[in-house]
Design a protein around this motif. Sequence first.
Motif, PDB file in Angstrom:
ATOM      1  N   ALA A  51      34.177  -7.666  49.090  1.00 56.13           N
ATOM      2  CA  ALA A  51      35.444  -7.710  48.712  1.00 56.13           C
ATOM      3  C   ALA A  51      36.087  -8.994  48.398  1.00 56.13           C
ATOM      4  O   ALA A  51      36.520  -9.160  47.685  1.00 56.13           O
ATOM      5  CB  ALA A  51      36.434  -6.517  49.940  1.00 56.13           C
ATOM      6  N   ALA A  52      35.541  -9.876  49.751  1.00 54.90           N
ATOM      7  CA  ALA A  52      36.239 -10.894  49.737  1.00 54.90           C
ATOM      8  C   ALA A  52      35.097 -11.914  48.269  1.00 54.90           C
ATOM      9  O   ALA A  52      35.966 -12.703  47.969  1.00 54.90           O
ATOM     10  CB  ALA A  52      35.719 -11.615  51.251  1.00 54.90           C
ATOM     11  N   VAL A  53      33.891 -12.159  47.814  1.00 57.74           N
ATOM     12  CA  VAL A  53      33.323 -12.239  47.391  1.00 57.74           C
ATOM     13  C   VAL A  53      33.803 -12.023  45.968  1.00 57.74           C
ATOM     14  O   VAL A  53      34.231 -12.875  45.097  1.00 57.74           O
ATOM     15  CB  VAL A  53      31.428 -11.341  47.353  1.00 57.74           C
ATOM     16  N   LYS A  54      33.789 -10.645  45.916  1.00 56.86           N
ATOM     17  CA  LYS A  54      34.480 -10.537  44.332  1.00 56.86           C
ATOM     18  C   LYS A  54      36.209 -11.361  44.439  1.00 56.86           C
ATOM     19  O   LYS A  54      36.389 -11.845  43.304  1.00 56.86           O
ATOM     20  CB  LYS A  54      35.461  -9.238  44.364  1.00 56.86           C
ATOM     21  N   ALA A  55      37.161 -10.910  45.710  1.00 53.13           N
ATOM     22  CA  ALA A  55      38.349 -12.214  45.213  1.00 53.13           C
ATOM     23  C   ALA A  55      38.843 -13.631  45.675  1.00 53.13           C
ATOM     24  O   ALA A  55      38.668 -14.211  44.259  1.00 53.13           O
ATOM     25  CB  ALA A  55      39.386 -12.176  47.008  1.00 53.13           C
ATOM     26  N   ALA A  56      36.669 -13.753  45.644  1.00 49.60           N
ATOM     27  CA  ALA A  56      36.707 -15.243  45.678  1.00 49.60           C
ATOM     28  C   ALA A  56      36.441 -15.539  44.284  1.00 49.60           C
ATOM     29  O   ALA A  56      35.974 -16.836  43.923  1.00 49.60           O
ATOM     30  CB  ALA A  56      35.902 -15.917  46.502  1.00 49.60           C
ATOM     31  N   GLY A  57      35.729 -14.819  43.247  1.00 53.42           N
ATOM     32  CA  GLY A  57      35.481 -15.072  42.113  1.00 53.42           C
ATOM     33  C   GLY A  57      34.218 -15.444  42.116  1.00 53.42           C
ATOM     34  O   GLY A  57      33.334 -16.085  41.400  1.00 53.42           O
ATOM     35  N   LEU A  58      33.072 -14.969  42.853  1.00 53.10           N
ATOM     36  CA  LEU A  58      31.983 -15.397  43.044  1.00 53.10           C
ATOM     37  C   LEU A  58      31.632 -14.679  42.979  1.00 53.10           C
ATOM     38  O   LEU A  58      29.820 -14.810  43.216  1.00 53.10           O
ATOM     39  CB  LEU A  58      31.942 -16.233  44.550  1.00 53.10           C
ATOM     40  N   VAL A  59      31.206 -13.136  42.556  1.00 52.73           N
ATOM     41  CA  VAL A  59      30.425 -12.691  41.701  1.00 52.73           C
ATOM     42  C   VAL A  59      29.297 -12.519  40.723  1.00 52.73           C
ATOM     43  O   VAL A  59      28.253 -12.834  40.727  1.00 52.73           O
ATOM     44  CB  VAL A  59      31.109 -10.945  41.728  1.00 52.73           C
ATOM     45  N   ASN A  60      29.769 -13.676  39.350  1.00 51.79           N
ATOM     46  CA  ASN A  60      28.757 -13.780  39.204  1.00 51.79           C
ATOM     47  C   ASN A  60      27.435 -14.891  39.164  1.00 51.79           C
ATOM     48  O   ASN A  60      26.526 -14.781  39.235  1.00 51.79           O
ATOM     49  CB  ASN A  60      29.692 -14.992  37.290  1.00 51.79           C
ATOM     50  N   GLN A  96      41.183 -20.779  47.096  1.00 47.39           N
ATOM     51  CA  GLN A  96      39.977 -22.251  47.578  1.00 47.39           C
ATOM     52  C   GLN A  96      40.080 -21.662  48.420  1.00 47.39           C
ATOM     53  O   GLN A  96      38.487 -21.934  49.325  1.00 47.39           O
ATOM     54  CB  GLN A  96      40.977 -23.210  47.408  1.00 47.39           C
ATOM     55  N   GLN A  97      40.569 -21.349  49.838  1.00 50.89           N
ATOM     56  CA  GLN A  97      40.198 -21.425  51.330  1.00 50.89           C
ATOM     57  C   GLN A  97      38.700 -21.014  51.043  1.00 50.89           C
ATOM     58  O   GLN A  97      37.854 -20.075  52.071  1.00 50.89           O
ATOM     59  CB  GLN A  97      41.469 -20.993  52.469  1.00 50.89           C
ATOM     60  N   LEU A  98      39.463 -19.001  50.321  1.00 52.84           N
ATOM     61  CA  LEU A  98      38.509 -17.993  50.779  1.00 52.84           C
ATOM     62  C   LEU A  98      37.400 -18.382  50.204  1.00 52.84           C
ATOM     63  O   LEU A  98      35.982 -17.943  50.685  1.00 52.84           O
ATOM     64  CB  LEU A  98      38.756 -16.640  50.028  1.00 52.84           C
ATOM     65  N   THR A  99      37.380 -19.432  49.223  1.00 51.87           N
ATOM     66  CA  THR A  99      35.919 -19.247  48.812  1.00 51.87           C
ATOM     67  C   THR A  99      35.282 -20.442  49.325  1.00 51.87           C
ATOM     68  O   THR A  99      33.723 -20.261  49.978  1.00 51.87           O
ATOM     69  CB  THR A  99      36.445 -20.294  46.742  1.00 51.87           C
ATOM     70  N   SER A 100      36.160 -21.277  50.178  1.00 48.96           N
ATOM     71  CA  SER A 100      35.414 -22.260  51.146  1.00 48.96           C
ATOM     72  C   SER A 100      34.563 -21.504  52.103  1.00 48.96           C
ATOM     73  O   SER A 100      33.381 -22.111  52.948  1.00 48.96           O
ATOM     74  CB  SER A 100      35.958 -23.283  51.293  1.00 48.96           C
ATOM     75  N   VAL A 101      35.108 -20.679  52.878  1.00 52.93           N
ATOM     76  CA  VAL A 101      34.826 -20.086  54.563  1.00 52.93           C
ATOM     77  C   VAL A 101      33.501 -19.211  53.648  1.00 52.93           C
ATOM     78  O   VAL A 101      33.108 -19.149  54.125  1.00 52.93           O
ATOM     79  CB  VAL A 101      35.437 -18.908  54.257  1.00 52.93           C
ATOM     80  N   LEU A 102      33.596 -18.912  52.221  1.00 51.67           N
ATOM     81  CA  LEU A 102      32.437 -17.966  51.541  1.00 51.67           C
ATOM     82  C   LEU A 102      31.474 -18.970  51.719  1.00 51.67           C
ATOM     83  O   LEU A 102      30.118 -18.216  51.819  1.00 51.67           O
ATOM     84  CB  LEU A 102      32.868 -16.843  50.880  1.00 51.67           C
ATOM     85  N   THR A 103      31.185 -19.855  50.629  1.00 50.25           N
ATOM     86  CA  THR A 103      30.234 -20.803  50.467  1.00 50.25           C
ATOM     87  C   THR A 103      30.162 -21.746  51.785  1.00 50.25           C
ATOM     88  O   THR A 103      28.456 -22.235  51.435  1.00 50.25           O
ATOM     89  CB  THR A 103      30.638 -21.366  49.096  1.00 50.25           C
ATOM     90  N   TYR A 104      30.440 -21.090  52.904  1.00 44.84           N
ATOM     91  CA  TYR A 104      29.920 -22.525  53.643  1.00 44.84           C
ATOM     92  C   TYR A 104      28.949 -20.878  54.415  1.00 44.84           C
ATOM     93  O   TYR A 104      28.208 -21.133  55.552  1.00 44.84           O
ATOM     94  CB  TYR A 104      30.959 -21.585  54.767  1.00 44.84           C
ATOM     95  N   HIS A 105      28.879 -19.938  53.822  1.00 37.09           N
ATOM     96  CA  HIS A 105      27.665 -18.513  54.590  1.00 37.09           C
ATOM     97  C   HIS A 105      26.530 -19.025  53.376  1.00 37.09           C
ATOM     98  O   HIS A 105      25.796 -17.856  53.450  1.00 37.09           O
ATOM     99  CB  HIS A 105      28.263 -17.369  54.437  1.00 37.09           C
ATOM    100  N   VAL A 106      26.517 -19.656  52.362  1.00 35.26           N
ATOM    101  CA  VAL A 106      25.729 -19.815  51.702  1.00 35.26           C
ATOM    102  C   VAL A 106      24.976 -21.395  51.323  1.00 35.26           C
ATOM    103  O   VAL A 106      24.956 -22.551  51.541  1.00 35.26           O
ATOM    104  CB  VAL A 106      25.697 -19.454  50.108  1.00 35.26           C
ATOM    105  N   VAL A 107      23.241 -20.911  51.243  1.00 34.01           N
ATOM    106  CA  VAL A 107      22.147 -22.293  51.169  1.00 34.01           C
ATOM    107  C   VAL A 107      21.418 -21.993  49.648  1.00 34.01           C
ATOM    108  O   VAL A 107      20.845 -21.321  49.694  1.00 34.01           O
ATOM    109  CB  VAL A 107      21.555 -22.346  52.592  1.00 34.01           C
ATOM    110  N   ALA A 108      21.309 -23.574  49.124  1.00 31.88           N
ATOM    111  CA  ALA A 108      20.619 -23.240  47.578  1.00 31.88           C
ATOM    112  C   ALA A 108      19.228 -23.055  48.043  1.00 31.88           C
ATOM    113  O   ALA A 108      18.760 -23.572  49.013  1.00 31.88           O
ATOM    114  CB  ALA A 108      21.197 -24.625  46.892  1.00 31.88           C
ATOM    115  N   GLY A 109      18.800 -22.068  47.425  1.00 31.56           N
ATOM    116  CA  GLY A 109      17.565 -21.777  47.552  1.00 31.56           C
ATOM    117  C   GLY A 109      16.521 -20.821  48.576  1.00 31.56           C
ATOM    118  O   GLY A 109      17.890 -20.549  49.363  1.00 31.56           O
TER     119      GLY A 109
END
Length: 181
Positions: A51-60, A96-109
């Motif tokens: 739900a958070a990924v969808k709300a942040a627009g990060l699905v694609n 923007q804050q949600l996106t920051s929190v979510l992307t803090y859980h992702v590492v490239a590679g």
Amino acid sequence: MSALRTLIVLAAGGMVLTAPVQAKPQSATPAASRTIVENAAALPDLSTLVAAVKAAGLVNTLNGAGPFTVFAPTNAAFDALPAGTVDTLLKPANKQQLTSVLTYHVVAGRVTAADLARQITAGGGTATLTTVQGAQLKASLSGSNVILTDAAGGTATVTTADVPQSNGVVHVINKVLMPAA
């Protein structure tokens, strides 16, 4: 910042970890042929994250080629946040804050548990991971468990490591990590 840079991929690689895994119905079993979002959507225990990924627009982005390493907080991890935090983050005004929190859980590679264990050993007991959000997480070992430490000193334990995805790897964690304010 591009959508790709805003993904949070949490990496827990370097050591093969074991954790008790409860049997799930076949429809809720992750498939290595599906993407991070497709697999997460099939798992009831990751519904708040989806739900958070969808709300942040990060699905694609998270359905993209990657590869990504995602440290995926469970529903219980989100439930452990202070009352009202999730509802506040999910509001459109806080995207923007949600996106920051979510992307803090992702590492490239693609960072496996074995990769991370090697990094921790090479780092004298600590590995520094740069997240897609741009900030850093610290990884260390406590016994055979990988522990992630966020900017505020909060910690999360990898409870299930190395869940393969077509576009990366997911490590399930028991807490939500928070970037510096």
